[in-house]
Structures are given as C-alpha cells and as structure tokens.
Design a protein around this motif. Structure first.
Motif, PDB file in Angstrom:
ATOM      1  N   SER A 127     -21.768 -11.092 -54.279  1.00 11.89           N
ATOM      2  CA  SER A 127     -23.092 -11.130 -54.394  1.00 11.89           C
ATOM      3  C   SER A 127     -23.258  -9.331 -55.140  1.00 11.89           C
ATOM      4  O   SER A 127     -23.199  -8.529 -54.375  1.00 11.89           O
ATOM      5  N   ALA A 128     -24.076  -9.384 -56.015  1.00 15.39           N
ATOM      6  CA  ALA A 128     -24.475  -8.022 -56.611  1.00 15.39           C
ATOM      7  C   ALA A 128     -25.339  -7.302 -55.896  1.00 15.39           C
ATOM      8  O   ALA A 128     -26.480  -7.864 -54.905  1.00 15.39           O
ATOM      9  N   PRO A 129     -25.317  -5.999 -55.530  1.00 15.30           N
ATOM     10  CA  PRO A 129     -24.467  -5.095 -56.454  1.00 15.30           C
ATOM     11  C   PRO A 129     -23.103  -4.882 -55.476  1.00 15.30           C
ATOM     12  O   PRO A 129     -22.525  -4.007 -55.911  1.00 15.30           O
ATOM     13  N   LEU A 130     -22.649  -5.686 -54.936  1.00 12.84           N
ATOM     14  CA  LEU A 130     -21.346  -5.603 -54.163  1.00 12.84           C
ATOM     15  C   LEU A 130     -20.136  -5.450 -55.197  1.00 12.84           C
ATOM     16  O   LEU A 130     -20.470  -6.346 -56.289  1.00 12.84           O
ATOM     17  N   ALA A 131     -19.062  -5.029 -54.710  1.00 10.29           N
ATOM     18  CA  ALA A 131     -18.106  -5.093 -55.500  1.00 10.29           C
ATOM     19  C   ALA A 131     -16.751  -5.219 -54.906  1.00 10.29           C
ATOM     20  O   ALA A 131     -16.890  -4.232 -53.549  1.00 10.29           O
ATOM     21  N   LEU A 132     -15.456  -5.769 -54.772  1.00 13.04           N
ATOM     22  CA  LEU A 132     -14.550  -5.517 -53.804  1.00 13.04           C
ATOM     23  C   LEU A 132     -13.746  -4.632 -54.063  1.00 13.04           C
ATOM     24  O   LEU A 132     -13.443  -4.114 -55.287  1.00 13.04           O
ATOM     25  N   HIS A 133     -13.104  -4.092 -53.079  1.00 14.76           N
ATOM     26  CA  HIS A 133     -12.415  -2.853 -53.145  1.00 14.76           C
ATOM     27  C   HIS A 133     -10.887  -3.389 -53.893  1.00 14.76           C
ATOM     28  O   HIS A 133     -10.574  -4.581 -53.517  1.00 14.76           O
ATOM     29  N   SER A 134     -10.476  -2.491 -54.822  1.00 15.54           N
ATOM     30  CA  SER A 134      -9.230  -3.055 -55.678  1.00 15.54           C
ATOM     31  C   SER A 134      -8.205  -2.819 -55.023  1.00 15.54           C
ATOM     32  O   SER A 134      -6.961  -3.249 -55.486  1.00 15.54           O
ATOM     33  N   ARG A 184     -19.824 -14.974 -46.250  1.00 21.86           N
ATOM     34  CA  ARG A 184     -20.971 -14.927 -46.167  1.00 21.86           C
ATOM     35  C   ARG A 184     -21.636 -13.889 -45.261  1.00 21.86           C
ATOM     36  O   ARG A 184     -22.284 -13.109 -45.614  1.00 21.86           O
ATOM     37  N   MET A 185     -21.004 -13.756 -44.070  1.00 21.54           N
ATOM     38  CA  MET A 185     -21.612 -12.884 -43.153  1.00 21.54           C
ATOM     39  C   MET A 185     -20.819 -11.438 -43.485  1.00 21.54           C
ATOM     40  O   MET A 185     -21.799 -10.351 -43.371  1.00 21.54           O
ATOM     41  N   GLY A 186     -19.793 -11.160 -44.198  1.00 18.68           N
ATOM     42  CA  GLY A 186     -19.429 -10.216 -44.719  1.00 18.68           C
ATOM     43  C   GLY A 186     -20.246  -9.400 -45.623  1.00 18.68           C
ATOM     44  O   GLY A 186     -20.747  -8.287 -45.724  1.00 18.68           O
ATOM     45  N   GLN A 187     -20.546 -10.330 -46.658  1.00 20.21           N
ATOM     46  CA  GLN A 187     -21.271  -9.917 -47.611  1.00 20.21           C
ATOM     47  C   GLN A 187     -22.725  -9.792 -47.267  1.00 20.21           C
ATOM     48  O   GLN A 187     -23.346  -8.531 -47.694  1.00 20.21           O
ATOM     49  N   GLY A 188     -23.093 -10.593 -46.461  1.00 20.44           N
ATOM     50  CA  GLY A 188     -24.530 -10.420 -45.819  1.00 20.44           C
ATOM     51  C   GLY A 188     -24.772  -9.038 -45.107  1.00 20.44           C
ATOM     52  O   GLY A 188     -25.838  -8.423 -45.174  1.00 20.44           O
ATOM     53  N   LEU A 189     -23.722  -8.738 -44.242  1.00 24.08           N
ATOM     54  CA  LEU A 189     -23.868  -7.413 -43.705  1.00 24.08           C
ATOM     55  C   LEU A 189     -23.652  -6.260 -44.619  1.00 24.08           C
ATOM     56  O   LEU A 189     -24.526  -5.103 -44.318  1.00 24.08           O
ATOM     57  N   ALA A 190     -22.906  -6.476 -45.498  1.00 27.68           N
ATOM     58  CA  ALA A 190     -22.724  -5.381 -46.382  1.00 27.68           C
ATOM     59  C   ALA A 190     -24.101  -5.111 -47.152  1.00 27.68           C
ATOM     60  O   ALA A 190     -24.620  -3.929 -47.477  1.00 27.68           O
ATOM     61  N   LEU A 191     -24.764  -5.976 -47.594  1.00 25.92           N
ATOM     62  CA  LEU A 191     -26.018  -5.955 -48.252  1.00 25.92           C
ATOM     63  C   LEU A 191     -26.990  -5.311 -47.427  1.00 25.92           C
ATOM     64  O   LEU A 191     -27.862  -4.372 -47.907  1.00 25.92           O
ATOM     65  N   ALA A 192     -27.112  -5.956 -46.123  1.00 24.75           N
ATOM     66  CA  ALA A 192     -27.893  -5.418 -45.426  1.00 24.75           C
ATOM     67  C   ALA A 192     -27.906  -3.764 -44.785  1.00 24.75           C
ATOM     68  O   ALA A 192     -28.844  -3.187 -44.713  1.00 24.75           O
ATOM     69  N   LEU A 193     -26.687  -3.471 -44.907  1.00 26.15           N
ATOM     70  CA  LEU A 193     -26.359  -2.038 -44.715  1.00 26.15           C
ATOM     71  C   LEU A 193     -26.592  -1.183 -45.741  1.00 26.15           C
ATOM     72  O   LEU A 193     -27.259  -0.145 -45.656  1.00 26.15           O
ATOM     73  N   LEU A 194     -26.241  -1.551 -46.904  1.00 22.89           N
ATOM     74  CA  LEU A 194     -26.592  -0.791 -48.228  1.00 22.89           C
ATOM     75  C   LEU A 194     -28.192  -0.737 -48.130  1.00 22.89           C
ATOM     76  O   LEU A 194     -28.477   0.594 -48.373  1.00 22.89           O
ATOM     77  N   ALA A 195     -28.974  -1.618 -47.884  1.00 23.05           N
ATOM     78  CA  ALA A 195     -30.590  -1.596 -47.651  1.00 23.05           C
ATOM     79  C   ALA A 195     -30.863  -0.587 -46.643  1.00 23.05           C
ATOM     80  O   ALA A 195     -31.845  -0.060 -46.956  1.00 23.05           O
ATOM     81  N   GLY A 196     -30.140  -0.542 -45.726  1.00 20.01           N
ATOM     82  CA  GLY A 196     -30.386   0.309 -44.413  1.00 20.01           C
ATOM     83  C   GLY A 196     -30.080   1.888 -44.579  1.00 20.01           C
ATOM     84  O   GLY A 196     -29.978   2.630 -43.774  1.00 20.01           O
ATOM     85  N   GLY A 197     -29.358   2.143 -45.931  1.00 22.26           N
ATOM     86  CA  GLY A 197     -28.864   3.499 -46.252  1.00 22.26           C
ATOM     87  C   GLY A 197     -27.308   3.910 -45.966  1.00 22.26           C
ATOM     88  O   GLY A 197     -26.935   4.901 -45.880  1.00 22.26           O
ATOM     89  N   HIS A 198     -26.692   2.793 -45.613  1.00 20.90           N
ATOM     90  CA  HIS A 198     -25.060   3.066 -45.447  1.00 20.90           C
ATOM     91  C   HIS A 198     -24.447   2.921 -46.870  1.00 20.90           C
ATOM     92  O   HIS A 198     -24.945   2.128 -47.681  1.00 20.90           O
ATOM     93  N   GLY A 199     -23.389   3.584 -46.878  1.00 21.09           N
ATOM     94  CA  GLY A 199     -22.394   3.442 -47.960  1.00 21.09           C
ATOM     95  C   GLY A 199     -21.399   2.474 -47.331  1.00 21.09           C
ATOM     96  O   GLY A 199     -21.090   2.517 -46.224  1.00 21.09           O
ATOM     97  N   VAL A 200     -21.034   1.552 -48.325  1.00 18.16           N
ATOM     98  CA  VAL A 200     -20.408   0.288 -47.922  1.00 18.16           C
ATOM     99  C   VAL A 200     -19.182  -0.022 -48.857  1.00 18.16           C
ATOM    100  O   VAL A 200     -19.378   0.030 -49.951  1.00 18.16           O
ATOM    101  N   THR A 201     -18.073  -0.393 -48.344  1.00 18.86           N
ATOM    102  CA  THR A 201     -16.846  -0.585 -49.026  1.00 18.86           C
ATOM    103  C   THR A 201     -16.570  -2.085 -48.552  1.00 18.86           C
ATOM    104  O   THR A 201     -16.321  -2.369 -47.148  1.00 18.86           O
ATOM    105  N   LEU A 202     -16.381  -3.029 -49.454  1.00 20.26           N
ATOM    106  CA  LEU A 202     -15.949  -4.513 -49.282  1.00 20.26           C
ATOM    107  C   LEU A 202     -14.603  -4.688 -49.774  1.00 20.26           C
ATOM    108  O   LEU A 202     -14.388  -4.743 -50.818  1.00 20.26           O
ATOM    109  N   ALA A 203     -13.974  -5.098 -48.780  1.00 22.15           N
ATOM    110  CA  ALA A 203     -12.504  -5.345 -48.853  1.00 22.15           C
ATOM    111  C   ALA A 203     -12.385  -6.983 -48.379  1.00 22.15           C
ATOM    112  O   ALA A 203     -12.803  -7.589 -47.468  1.00 22.15           O
ATOM    113  N   SER A 204     -11.460  -7.485 -49.133  1.00 29.09           N
ATOM    114  CA  SER A 204     -10.932  -8.861 -48.899  1.00 29.09           C
ATOM    115  C   SER A 204      -9.603  -9.183 -49.654  1.00 29.09           C
ATOM    116  O   SER A 204      -9.206  -8.399 -50.814  1.00 29.09           O
TER     117      SER A 204
END
Length: 282
Positions: free
Chosen positions: A40-47, A13-33
């Motif tokens: 959560s959309a529009p996130l996608a996991l790094h393959s 939840r925190m990882g996705q939440g930060l990713a969404l908030a940083l996207l909204a703040g103008g950052h490019g974000v890669t989410l890995a797990s």
C-alpha cells in the motif's frame, strides 16, 4: 527529538497496516519482506536483506506467522545488525519472548506485541487499531517500548505474563474467531429451519450487532434471552430441536450463560431449573 524508527519484517495485512499506522503516528518505518509484492502507498519494500533492514532502527517488529518467528530471528542474529540498543518484538498472541531466543546474545530487548484487532485492509489500520487493546510481554525494556508503540497507535497496552499467554490467546480466539463460527452455526440453523439462504446469511446480523453494543455494559449486564430469564421450558425446546453436536455446543454455552445470569441476579430457583435442563443427558 529524533524521529523513532521501526523496521517491520513481514508485509502482510498486519505488517503493512502497522507500518501505515506508525507512519501516521510520526515514526520512520522500513518495511521488509523476503517475497517481493505490491504494498500500500506510500509504503515501499526494503530492497536489501532482512538484516540490513534493521540498520538504523530503534525497534524491529516481526510481523510473520508464528512458525516463522524463530527462523527469522535466527536470520537477523546471523546478519549481525541487531545489537543491544534494539528492541525486537513479534506479533504472536500465543508465543512469548523465547521465540526470539536466537537474538538473546545480541543484548537486544525481546518481547511480544499482540494487537487485539483484525486488519482486513491496511489502509484502515490506523482507524481500526485506535482504541483497541494490545497484549505486551517480554523483558522490562521491551515492555516499555511496547507501551510507547501502543501510545503512538492510540492503543491501550496490557501486560501479559509469559506463562499466561496461551490462556490469554484462547480468550482472544473465543472472542473473535469463535464468534464468527457461532454466526456460521446460527446461519446454518436458520437454513435448516427453512429460511432462504440469502436471508439466513443476514437475518441475525442486527441481533449480533446489538449484543456486541450491549457488551459495553459488561457480559453479565449484556446477557439477554431465555437463560437470563430463567426460562427452562424454552431452553428445553431448543435442545430438543437440535442435533447431537449442536446440542452439546448449546449446553456448554448455556452453562456459561447461566453463570452470567446468576451473576446478574437471576433467582436461584429459576437458575436451578435451567441448569437441570442443560445438564440433562439424552
């Protein structure tokens, strides 16, 4: 100016939440797990691997449990993609930069970034984080990056020394986790007093919300109730109504409330009477 890029390792939840908030703040974000699961959309996991996720990022944030931080740092170090230009931060409130020691040979800046907010739903993270504080710690470059990330999230950064993190984190646990625990105690006492369970679960919520709202004035000014009034007789009655464990909890909290009451100007004679009751054994 190039878009800042952040890799977040950990898609809870925190990882996705930060990713969404940083996207909204103008950052490019890669989410890995390491574990593949819906996000959560529009996130996608790094393959690819965790190591390849760091390629092209300015900052790498480890949004993983405390016990996994050193292991993930070691995996990133072994992958060879973290370099001197990176800033690597973990989210632990307790641990300091030394949890990332495996990455020290890379020359990357190391530190921690601990949002003082809970995230239940990643979709609301930007709103929840805005206005909250974040404890930052680490070497100077990591601190500077933490402040930039805080600005992007509309958070207020506070620098915390490495040696002070345990005490700082204990304060956070008191403010959040133990507030919930105290609400549970209050609910149980209401049920024991004969209030129906459905009502007991909610009866004190407006009172709690009012007390929290008053905290904008500061703890001493916000304090109300029998200790603040110097009402030793009511404090004595409360103690007599409680069982041994609840009585011990009440005494400890009562003494802390008395410190605040004195700070707020409670007459010393009244304060002394309350203190005598709170310290009386039996």
């Amino acid at each position: 100016m190039p878009q800042p890029r952040v890799t977040i390792v950990g898609a809870g939840r925190m990882g996705q939440g930060l990713a969404l908030a940083l996207l909204a703040g103008g950052h490019g974000v890669t989410l890995a797990s390491r574990r593949v699961h819906p996000v959560s959309a529009p996130l996608a996991l790094h393959s690819g691997s965790l190591a390849t996720a760091a390629v092209g990022a300015d900052s790498v944030i480890l949004a993983v449990p405390d016990e996994a931080i050193s292991r993930v740092a070691g995996e990133l170090a072994a992958g060879g993609t973290v370099a001197a230009g990176h800033v690597v931060l973990h989210l632990s409130g307790l641990l300091d930069r030394s949890a990332l020691l495996a990455l020290a040979p890379t020359g990357a800046a190391l530190g921690s970034f601990h949002p003082l907010q809970t995230i239940a739903d990643p979709a609301t993270a930007a709103e929840r984080l805005a206005g909250a504080f974040v404890g930052i710690e680490g070497d100077e470059r990591a601190l500077a990056r933490g402040e930039l990330l805080a600005a992007a999230l509309n958070m207020t950064p506070v620098r915390v020394g490495s040696a002070a993190k345990a005490a700082y984190h204990a304060g956070a646990a008191m403010a959040a986790n133990y507030t919930v625990a105290l609400a549970g105690v209050a609910e149980r006492l209401a049920r024991e007093a004969g209030i129906p369970a459905a009502a007991a679960a909610r009866i004190f919520l407006p009172l709690v919300r009012g007390a929290v709202a008053n905290l904008d004035l500061g703890p001493a000014a916000a304090l109300t109730g029998p200790v603040r009034r110097g009402d030793a007789r009511t404090v004595q009655a409360h103690l007599e109504a409680l069982g041994p464990n609840d009585r011990m909890l009440y005494r400890g909290l009562g003494l802390e409330a008395l410190r605040l009451a004195r700070e707020a100007g409670l007459d010393e004679a009244a304060a002394a009477r309350v203190e005598a009751v709170l310290r009386e054994e039996g």
